[in-house]
Design an enzyme around this catalytic site. Structure first.
Site, PDB file in Angstrom:
ATOM      1  N   GLU A 251       1.292  28.690  76.143  1.00 12.07           N
ATOM      2  CA  GLU A 251       0.240  28.464  77.144  1.00 12.07           C
ATOM      3  C   GLU A 251       0.550  29.223  78.428  1.00 12.07           C
ATOM      4  OE1 GLU A 251      -2.553  27.750  76.689  1.00 12.07           O
ATOM      5  OE2 GLU A 251      -3.158  25.734  77.208  1.00 12.07           O
TER       6      GLU A 251
ATOM      7  N   THR B 126      -9.030  31.996  81.495  1.00  9.38           N
ATOM      8  CA  THR B 126      -8.389  30.882  82.206  1.00  9.38           C
ATOM      9  C   THR B 126      -7.600  31.385  83.414  1.00  9.38           C
ATOM     10  OG1 THR B 126      -8.278  29.618  80.172  1.00  9.38           O
ATOM     11  CG2 THR B 126      -6.807  28.923  81.940  1.00  9.38           C
TER      12      THR B 126
HETATM   13  N1  HSE Z   1      -6.343  22.725  83.109  1.00 10.04           N
HETATM   14  C1  HSE Z   1      -6.559  24.085  82.708  1.00 10.04           C
HETATM   15  C2  HSE Z   1      -7.513  24.727  83.686  1.00 10.04           C
HETATM   16  C3  HSE Z   1      -7.122  24.084  81.318  1.00 10.04           C
HETATM   17  O1  HSE Z   1      -8.563  24.133  83.937  1.00 10.04           O
HETATM   18  O2  HSE Z   1      -7.223  25.805  84.195  1.00 10.04           O
HETATM   19  C4  HSE Z   1      -7.426  25.428  80.767  1.00 10.04           C
HETATM   20  O3  HSE Z   1      -7.927  25.251  79.451  1.00 10.04           O
END
Ligand code: HSE
Length: 312
Positions: A134, A187
């Protein structure tokens, strides 16, 4: 030590939805709709090699750039496993969709690896290894996709390192409606646009919504959930990344959704309904709202997946 009689293992890891409006980086749930599969085959030369990726979009084959191979490498290093593995990845989750695609590949890799071990490691440890994947994908070690992916259900992450602590939350019977508009949101960049600071006033208001949402899950209280799953901090900053976001959200609420919010960093939205009929109405309303902006969207209706990733 590795089991001597196993040469190949395939694991499936489900799509997930992170944040759930109130729990940025600390809450997420597992879906039943789609997922990624990772097959590991033992080698003798100590190499970790990606043999094949079946995916509609291009993904890195270099082991230190791919979430599955990187997580696997970290797990092997930590456990002193030196034999090497060939990896095949079958992507069921579209990249950049907000449905936990990078997390699912990493989770499937470490869950498959665990099946080779004579003494498997805990789910918390698997989260720790999957988080390396991740991190290369999104630039942060947030466990709100990998934890629900590995544990199943709705998870709250009290700590994502040293040691990882994941709390499975109870929940009412809910149908999740996931709408994936054909837009791409990375992201990394969706994290990059967020202001690093939050005012005291917003902190207080958002804490109240988060606490009330968790209470609603324990109390099985849909009306409290409806009132409290409100994102006062992230949604106002990220809505601009999704064309028509507020129209689609409004359409979901008008069609009877309990609540609707961004799924992870978007562009997908997740809405909740109490039963399948309502979920169908919500789905149609959301897809129509996107189409008025000339945006096509895929959709899924799914219960919350209680099991998380598993070996096939
Ligand atoms: N918590 C993370 C974000 C999740 O919102 O950036 C990404 O899938």
């Amino acid at each position: 030590m590795l089991k001597t009689n196993i040469k190949t293992v395939t694991a499936f890891a489900p799509a997930t939805s992170a944040n759930l409006g109130v729990g940025f980086d600390i809450m997420g749930l597992a879906l039943d709709a789609v997922g990624d599969k990772v097959t590991l085959t033992r080698r003798d030369d100590g190499q970790i090699v990606i043999d094949k990726i079946n995916s509609p979009t291009g993904l890195p084959l270099e082991p230190n750039k791919n979430t599955a191979s990187f997580a696997l490498t970290k797990m092997c290093e930590s456990l002193n496993i030196t034999c090497g593995f060939s990896i095949q990845i079958d992507k069921g989750i579209a990249m950049g969709s907000g449905m936990g695609g990078s997390a699912a590949s990493a989770a499937a890799a470490v869950v498959a690896m665990n099946a080779f071990l004579e003494t498997p490691v805990s789910k918390e440890k698997l989260v720790e290894y999957a988080l390396y994947g991740e991190e290369i994908a999104s630039g942060g070690k947030h466990a709100d996709n990998v934890a629900p992916c590995i544990f199943g259900g709705i998870t709250l992450i009290r700590s994502s390192q040293d040691p990882v602590e994941v709390i499975n939350l109870p929940h009412p019977d809910l149908e999740c409606v996931i709408i994936h508009p054909h837009l791409q949101v990375e992201t990394k960049s969706a994290r990059g646009i967020l202001k690093p600071e939050v005012s005291m006033k917003l902190y207080i208001e958002q804490s109240a919504q988060l606490a009330a949402t968790i209470a609603s899950l324990y109390r099985n209280d849909i009306e409290l959930l409806r009132r409290s799953m409100q994102d006062l901090i992230i949604e106002p900053q990220r809505a601009q990344l999704v064309t028509g976001y507020f129209d689609v959200k409004k359409a979901a609420l008008n069609a009877g959704a309990i609540t609707a919010t961004l799924s992870g960093s978007g562009p997908s939205l997740i809405a909740f309904a109490t039963n399948k009929d309502e979920a169908l109405k919500v789905r149609d309303a959301m897809v129509n709202a996107f189409s008025t902006h000339n945006i096509e969207a895929d959709s899924w209706i799914s219960p919350i997946n209680p099991n998380g990733a598993y070996c096939l």
